[in-house]
Design a protein around this motif. Structure first.
Motif, short mmCIF file in Angstrom:
data_model
loop_
_atom_site.label_atom_id
_atom_site.label_comp_id
_atom_site.label_asym_id
_atom_site.label_seq_id
_atom_site.Cartn_x
_atom_site.Cartn_y
_atom_site.Cartn_z
N SER A 50 1.75 7.54 -6.36
CA SER A 50 0.61 8.48 -6.67
C SER A 50 0.80 9.74 -5.95
O SER A 50 0.79 10.96 -6.55
CB SER A 50 -0.64 7.89 -6.00
OG SER A 50 -1.81 8.76 -6.14
N TYR A 51 1.39 9.92 -4.79
CA TYR A 51 1.40 10.96 -3.71
C TYR A 51 2.50 11.98 -4.57
O TYR A 51 2.44 13.26 -4.73
CB TYR A 51 1.90 10.74 -2.43
CG TYR A 51 1.74 11.89 -1.62
CD1 TYR A 51 0.76 12.33 -1.13
CD2 TYR A 51 3.21 12.20 -1.00
CE1 TYR A 51 0.99 13.71 -0.26
CE2 TYR A 51 3.25 13.43 -0.21
CZ TYR A 51 2.18 14.05 0.30
OH TYR A 51 2.26 15.16 1.29
N MET B 298 14.60 8.68 -7.75
CA MET B 298 13.79 8.10 -6.72
C MET B 298 12.31 7.78 -7.30
O MET B 298 12.18 6.61 -6.78
CB MET B 298 13.54 9.23 -5.62
CG MET B 298 12.44 8.93 -4.63
SD MET B 298 10.68 9.09 -5.32
CE MET B 298 10.36 10.83 -5.73
N TYR B 299 11.91 8.26 -8.29
CA TYR B 299 10.52 7.61 -8.55
C TYR B 299 10.96 6.36 -9.52
O TYR B 299 9.96 5.52 -9.45
CB TYR B 299 9.98 8.82 -9.60
CG TYR B 299 8.60 8.59 -9.60
CD1 TYR B 299 7.52 9.04 -8.96
CD2 TYR B 299 8.12 7.98 -10.92
CE1 TYR B 299 6.11 8.88 -9.12
CE2 TYR B 299 6.51 7.76 -11.38
CZ TYR B 299 5.82 8.28 -9.95
OH TYR B 299 4.48 7.94 -10.52
N GLY B 300 12.04 6.54 -10.16
CA GLY B 300 12.39 5.23 -11.06
C GLY B 300 12.65 4.07 -10.08
O GLY B 300 12.07 2.88 -10.38
N ARG C 176 0.93 -1.26 0.04
CA ARG C 176 0.09 -0.05 -0.21
C ARG C 176 0.87 1.25 -0.16
O ARG C 176 0.75 2.31 -0.73
CB ARG C 176 -1.08 0.14 1.27
CG ARG C 176 -2.03 -1.16 1.37
CD ARG C 176 -3.18 -0.70 2.47
NE ARG C 176 -2.57 -0.67 3.36
CZ ARG C 176 -2.37 -1.50 4.73
NH1 ARG C 176 -2.85 -2.87 4.12
NH2 ARG C 176 -1.87 -1.31 5.75
N GLY C 177 1.96 1.29 0.77
CA GLY C 177 2.63 2.21 0.86
C GLY C 177 3.63 2.67 -0.57
O GLY C 177 3.80 3.88 -0.83
N LEU D 34 6.93 15.17 -9.09
CA LEU D 34 7.83 14.76 -10.03
C LEU D 34 7.56 15.76 -11.31
O LEU D 34 8.20 16.47 -12.17
CB LEU D 34 7.77 13.39 -10.50
CG LEU D 34 8.53 12.94 -11.77
CD1 LEU D 34 10.08 13.21 -11.51
CD2 LEU D 34 8.39 11.49 -12.30
N VAL D 35 6.12 15.72 -11.70
CA VAL D 35 5.70 16.65 -12.65
C VAL D 35 6.06 18.34 -12.66
O VAL D 35 6.35 18.77 -13.57
CB VAL D 35 3.87 16.54 -13.04
CG1 VAL D 35 3.74 17.75 -13.72
CG2 VAL D 35 3.57 14.86 -13.40
#
Length: 370
Positions: free
Chosen positions: A170-171, A223-225, A163-164, A176-177
């Motif tokens: 999502s959070y 980080m997102y990757g 879930r995290g 990033l955008v």
């Protein structure tokens, strides 16, 4: 004697039937901002700094003993044990750091920029990252302890990690955008810096702004990757310890990127917009160093063996260095931070690369305006 006993019983019964005393309300005893700061910020940060310094002294003695010893088996056992102790230390001190940070001026937004200013939005993004870093820690440290130290992942922590991870992606997607969209605001900064081949304060600040932003953009993107890649390991329904450890390592590494990005963003606030976020920079740099020590402890657990023993001692020193830096930064934060909501407007940076658009109802803003 009988009369005395009856009197004691009567007092006891009367006391039992009376209303209990009111609960102690700490706010009653913290009237001034300084008193609140001492209880809510300075003490937790000082306690965390002292605990880290004490353990680092012990760890360094142990590493020094391992270096002098020639018994490889004992050295492996000692360093493996140290890796576990580092994780236990971090499980204790990081909540203290987060408690101090989130009750301090590290979470205060400077209200002088207009609502539509990039500076206002950047501050909101920075707060969003800090909120995420507080949410993520309890899940990551519990999963890591389960994977590396308990060698068993409970269904509850597995579900929390899944879930995290989904919630984090999502959070953080909006962050990033924003980071990539805001890149266009750096192009004029870089162009102006290239055109003016000088070393004035303004030019140096433009260089610092561009460098900090580039580092922030890189950290957020990586980080997102890494967080996306971690789903490959974290979402597997398996009892394979290798998968558990890989999931823990990927999640911890992602958190280290986030905390580093927050510290860079706080630095960029001063260089780019002229707004001082020094408390946030200090506390989040300390946080980043503590997470760096956690990553090093995981690498120690993975590499303190016969096959890769030569890697283990450098990793131990890496962890000690990160812990020592974090202790120093937490100690400094007790001097440079204020209580949440209690800080005064700080002077603005007169050489800011992209000065903010001021609010119309704040006529006395000092420093540059566009």
């Amino acid at each position: 004697m009988a009369m005395r006993l009856c009197s004691l019983l009567l007092v006891a019964v009367t006391a039992f039937n009376e209303e209990p005393p009111p609960l102690l309300n700490l706010k009653t005893y913290m009237q001034s901002p300084q008193e609140k700061f001492e209880v809510l910020v300075a003490r937790p940060l000082s306690a965390a700094s002292d605990a880290v310094n004490e353990k680092v002294d012990t760890f360094l003695q142990r590493v020094a003993a391992v270096v002098e010893e020639h018994d490889r088996k004992q050295g492996i056992e000692a360093l493996q044990h140290m890796a576990v102790r580092i994780r236990l230390l971090l499980q204790e001190v990081v909540p203290e750091l987060l408690h101090g940070r989130d009750n301090s001026s590290a979470v205060d937004i400077d209200t002088r920029p207009s609502d539509g200013s990039q500076a206002t939005y950047a501050q909101q993004v920075l707060l969003k990252l800090q909120t995420y870093s507080a949410w993520a820690w309890p899940v990551i440290i519990e999963y890591t302890r389960n994977a590396y130290d308990d060698e068993a992942i409970t269904p509850e922590i597995q579900a929390r990690m899944e879930r995290g991870t989904d919630g984090s992606l999502s959070y953080l997607s909006s962050v990033l955008v924003y980071a990539w969209k805001a890149a266009e605001f750096q192009f004029p900064v870089v162009e102006a810096m290239m055109e003016r081949n000088e070393t004035s304060g303004e030019t140096l600040m433009k260089a610092g702004c561009a460098a900090s932003y580039a580092q922030l953009l890189g950290d957020i993107t990586e980080m997102y990757g890494e967080l996306s890649d971690s789903k490959l390991q974290c979402f597997l329904n398996t009892t394979n310890k290798t998968h558990w450890k890989r999931c823990a390592f990927d999640a911890t590494n992602s958190l280290q990127r986030v905390t580093s990005a927050i510290a860079q963003a706080a630095n960029a606030m001063w260089q780019c917009f002229g707004i001082f976020w020094g408390c946030s920079q200090l506390t989040n740099t300390a946080y980043s160093q503590l997470v760096k020590a956690l990553v090093a402890s995981e690498e120690m657990s993975d590499n303190c063996n016969e096959e890769s023993y030569s890697l283990c001692k450098p990793l131990a020193f890496k962890a000690m260095g990160a812990l020592s830096q974090a202790a120093g930064q937490m100690s400094s934060a007790t001097q440079d931070c204020d209580i949440k909501g209690g800080s005064q407007d700080s002077p603005l940076n007169p050489y800011a690369a992209t000065p903010f658009e001021k609010r119309e109802d704040v006529p006395n803003v000092t420093g540059p305006t566009p």
